[in-house]
Motif scaffolding. Sequence first.
Motif, PDB file in Angstrom:
ATOM      1  N   ALA A 232       0.851  -1.188   0.000  1.00  0.00           N
ATOM      2  CA  ALA A 232       0.000   0.000   0.000  1.00  0.00           C
ATOM      3  C   ALA A 232       0.890   1.244   0.000  1.00  0.00           C
ATOM      4  N   PRO A 233       0.608   2.223  -0.849  1.00  0.00           N
ATOM      5  CA  PRO A 233       1.431   3.443  -0.856  1.00  0.00           C
ATOM      6  C   PRO A 233       1.538   4.099   0.519  1.00  0.00           C
ATOM      7  N   ALA A 234       0.459   4.058   1.296  1.00  0.00           N
ATOM      8  CA  ALA A 234       0.498   4.677   2.626  1.00  0.00           C
ATOM      9  C   ALA A 234       1.507   3.988   3.532  1.00  0.00           C
ATOM     10  N   LEU A 235       1.626   2.665   3.394  1.00  0.00           N
ATOM     11  CA  LEU A 235       2.618   1.932   4.181  1.00  0.00           C
ATOM     12  C   LEU A 235       4.028   2.304   3.736  1.00  0.00           C
ATOM     13  N   LEU A 236       4.232   2.384   2.437  1.00  0.00           N
ATOM     14  CA  LEU A 236       5.557   2.749   1.915  1.00  0.00           C
ATOM     15  C   LEU A 236       5.954   4.155   2.356  1.00  0.00           C
ATOM     16  N   GLU A 237       4.986   5.040   2.496  1.00  0.00           N
ATOM     17  CA  GLU A 237       5.288   6.413   2.931  1.00  0.00           C
ATOM     18  C   GLU A 237       5.897   6.430   4.329  1.00  0.00           C
ATOM     19  N   GLU A 238       5.606   5.417   5.146  1.00  0.00           N
ATOM     20  CA  GLU A 238       6.106   5.371   6.518  1.00  0.00           C
ATOM     21  C   GLU A 238       7.554   4.894   6.603  1.00  0.00           C
ATOM     22  N   LEU A 239       8.077   4.317   5.515  1.00  0.00           N
ATOM     23  CA  LEU A 239       9.395   3.688   5.543  1.00  0.00           C
ATOM     24  C   LEU A 239      10.445   4.623   4.956  1.00  0.00           C
ATOM     25  N   ARG A 240      11.607   4.641   5.596  1.00  0.00           N
ATOM     26  CA  ARG A 240      12.686   5.529   5.173  1.00  0.00           C
ATOM     27  C   ARG A 240      13.938   4.716   4.852  1.00  0.00           C
ATOM     28  N   PRO A 241      14.094   4.264   3.613  1.00  0.00           N
ATOM     29  CA  PRO A 241      15.284   3.502   3.250  1.00  0.00           C
ATOM     30  C   PRO A 241      16.502   4.415   3.107  1.00  0.00           C
ATOM     31  N   ASP A 242      17.668   3.834   3.202  1.00  0.00           N
ATOM     32  CA  ASP A 242      18.876   4.586   2.863  1.00  0.00           C
ATOM     33  C   ASP A 242      18.849   4.857   1.361  1.00  0.00           C
ATOM     34  N   LYS A 243      19.194   6.058   0.974  1.00  0.00           N
ATOM     35  CA  LYS A 243      19.136   6.420  -0.433  1.00  0.00           C
ATOM     36  C   LYS A 243      20.103   7.557  -0.710  1.00  0.00           C
ATOM     37  N   LEU A 244      20.403   7.768  -1.986  1.00  0.00           N
ATOM     38  CA  LEU A 244      21.239   8.898  -2.384  1.00  0.00           C
ATOM     39  C   LEU A 244      20.472  10.196  -2.135  1.00  0.00           C
ATOM     40  N   LEU A 245      21.173  11.213  -1.694  1.00  0.00           N
ATOM     41  CA  LEU A 245      20.522  12.469  -1.321  1.00  0.00           C
ATOM     42  C   LEU A 245      19.734  13.090  -2.475  1.00  0.00           C
ATOM     43  N   PRO A 246      20.280  13.136  -3.710  1.00  0.00           N
ATOM     44  CA  PRO A 246      19.517  13.791  -4.771  1.00  0.00           C
ATOM     45  C   PRO A 246      18.439  12.913  -5.408  1.00  0.00           C
ATOM     46  N   SER A 247      18.403  11.629  -5.043  1.00  0.00           N
ATOM     47  CA  SER A 247      17.440  10.732  -5.689  1.00  0.00           C
ATOM     48  C   SER A 247      16.031  11.014  -5.194  1.00  0.00           C
ATOM     49  N   SER A 248      15.061  10.571  -5.973  1.00  0.00           N
ATOM     50  CA  SER A 248      13.661  10.854  -5.674  1.00  0.00           C
ATOM     51  C   SER A 248      13.252  10.290  -4.314  1.00  0.00           C
ATOM     52  N   ASP A 249      12.476  11.075  -3.574  1.00  0.00           N
ATOM     53  CA  ASP A 249      11.940  10.611  -2.306  1.00  0.00           C
ATOM     54  C   ASP A 249      10.450  10.287  -2.428  1.00  0.00           C
ATOM     55  N   ILE A 250       9.955  10.310  -3.654  1.00  0.00           N
ATOM     56  CA  ILE A 250       8.545  10.011  -3.909  1.00  0.00           C
ATOM     57  C   ILE A 250       8.347   8.501  -3.874  1.00  0.00           C
ATOM     58  N   VAL A 251       7.253   8.049  -3.280  1.00  0.00           N
ATOM     59  CA  VAL A 251       6.873   6.638  -3.302  1.00  0.00           C
ATOM     60  C   VAL A 251       6.225   6.338  -4.646  1.00  0.00           C
ATOM     61  N   PRO A 252       6.593   5.237  -5.317  1.00  0.00           N
ATOM     62  CA  PRO A 252       7.490   4.165  -4.887  1.00  0.00           C
ATOM     63  C   PRO A 252       8.949   4.340  -5.314  1.00  0.00           C
ATOM     64  N   GLU A 253       9.267   5.442  -6.010  1.00  0.00           N
ATOM     65  CA  GLU A 253      10.636   5.630  -6.505  1.00  0.00           C
ATOM     66  C   GLU A 253      11.656   5.668  -5.387  1.00  0.00           C
ATOM     67  N   ARG A 254      11.207   6.019  -4.201  1.00  0.00           N
ATOM     68  CA  ARG A 254      12.089   6.090  -3.034  1.00  0.00           C
ATOM     69  C   ARG A 254      12.865   4.786  -2.834  1.00  0.00           C
ATOM     70  N   PHE A 255      12.291   3.670  -3.237  1.00  0.00           N
ATOM     71  CA  PHE A 255      12.879   2.355  -2.979  1.00  0.00           C
ATOM     72  C   PHE A 255      13.608   1.775  -4.194  1.00  0.00           C
ATOM     73  N   GLU A 256      13.698   2.535  -5.259  1.00  0.00           N
ATOM     74  CA  GLU A 256      14.326   2.042  -6.487  1.00  0.00           C
ATOM     75  C   GLU A 256      15.638   2.776  -6.703  1.00  0.00           C
ATOM     76  N   TYR A 257      16.731   2.030  -6.685  1.00  0.00           N
ATOM     77  CA  TYR A 257      18.056   2.630  -6.703  1.00  0.00           C
ATOM     78  C   TYR A 257      18.619   2.666  -8.119  1.00  0.00           C
ATOM     79  N   GLY A 258      18.940   3.859  -8.589  1.00  0.00           N
ATOM     80  CA  GLY A 258      19.489   3.996  -9.923  1.00  0.00           C
ATOM     81  C   GLY A 258      18.395   3.955 -10.980  1.00  0.00           C
ATOM     82  N   THR A 259      18.821   4.033 -12.236  1.00  0.00           N
ATOM     83  CA  THR A 259      17.877   4.018 -13.356  1.00  0.00           C
ATOM     84  C   THR A 259      17.274   2.633 -13.517  1.00  0.00           C
ATOM     85  N   LEU A 260      15.981   2.584 -13.688  1.00  0.00           N
ATOM     86  CA  LEU A 260      15.296   1.299 -13.863  1.00  0.00           C
ATOM     87  C   LEU A 260      15.615   0.692 -15.226  1.00  0.00           C
ATOM     88  N   PRO A 261      15.557  -0.649 -15.337  1.00  0.00           N
ATOM     89  CA  PRO A 261      15.798  -1.318 -16.627  1.00  0.00           C
ATOM     90  C   PRO A 261      14.524  -1.246 -17.479  1.00  0.00           C
TER      91      PRO A 261
END
Length: 401
Positions: A232-261
């Motif tokens: 659920a997007p609301a659940l993902l909003e509660e989670l704070r993964p380690d990420k690069l500072l300039p990378s997107s903090d929008i859910v679900p992109e927050r959890f995807e590291y680097g450019t997607l294939p």
Amino acid sequence: MSYDVTAVRAHFPALDQGAAAHFDGPGGSQSPARVADAVADVLRSAVANKGTVTAAERRATEIVDAARAAGADLVGGDPAGIVFGRSMTQLTYDFARTLAKTWGPGDEVVVTRLDHDANVRPWVQAAQAAGATVRWATFDPATGVLTADDVAQVISARTRLVAVTAASNLLGSRPDIPTIAATAHAVGALVYVDGVHYTPHAFADMAALGADFYACSPYKFLGPHLGMLAAAPALLEELRPDKLLPSSDIVPERFEYGTLPYESLAGTTAAIDFLADLVPGTGSRRDRLATSMEALEHHEQVLLSQLDNGLAELSGVERYGDPDRPRTPTTLFTVTGVAPAEIYRALADRGVNAPAGTFYAYECAKVLGIENGGAVRAGIAPYTTKSDVDRLLEAVAEIRR
């Protein structure tokens, strides 16, 4: 709705290469031409990082959005809660590390001995790093069944998460996930469901299952190598993964590291569309998936009965698990006096692809007592036919002699 396996098979170029009978789908299925074309089309097209300015950027954005929508239709989720990664294993490690940030001494995490290690070790290691306690639910080796009571016995008021498979990748047995999830939710725990071996064979509905997180792998359901997680997007909003500072903090992109294939995402969409079109149907893609997966499940279960009954007639063949219990179309067996690896090679020599091993189900194999040599696993797929099963049975009968 009848299932026309001959028509389905016509879409798979790989089935014309050596005319092998493929029972290796649990490790990775063959792909229809539609998937290969979707992948190739992206690689032949101008694409760039997601954006809205150039045509190449817009194309990338459209590919990602389409894949999220398709993934949501597949599992009954929300496109805004679909996360893609390198593999289910990678995604599970990422989410285990993220969730464990809130765990500490006194907290408990439940894992099962039925699961693939990708839904065991990430949680065990994350719990250990956080000082939390790991509690183990085990299953009956005679039946291969993990009951809801087996899991309930290790859930307590301190449980923070329950990780459980919707179907064993080794035995095919299917735990009662809705009941397990209800027990977990009653104490405030989250439920992480490994749907890798379940999704290719059943109509997945994460809400009906009670899954807070549902992870699967497109390459097991006719698509490219990739991992997918739904929440659920609301659940993902509660989670704070380690990420690069300039990378997107929008859910679900927050959890995807680097450019997607992008090519793999396009292939995933094509695979899900293909599943929706396995039998003629109308309505939304989700509706068509329900119709197609019901027809596919019936087709596969008929072949599974044929395989189970045929193996039961062969002396010296030992099957694992209870064939009368609900399971995906997967059979695990050994032959007395013949090493599983030798059976694997002998089957391959006869044009039958059914590998042997423990298939990363480390804890499960130990409970079954096959952790050293493993066993032969035969998995039925959308392109499997009655004649394929006949070939497997005839080959096993020859090897047994």
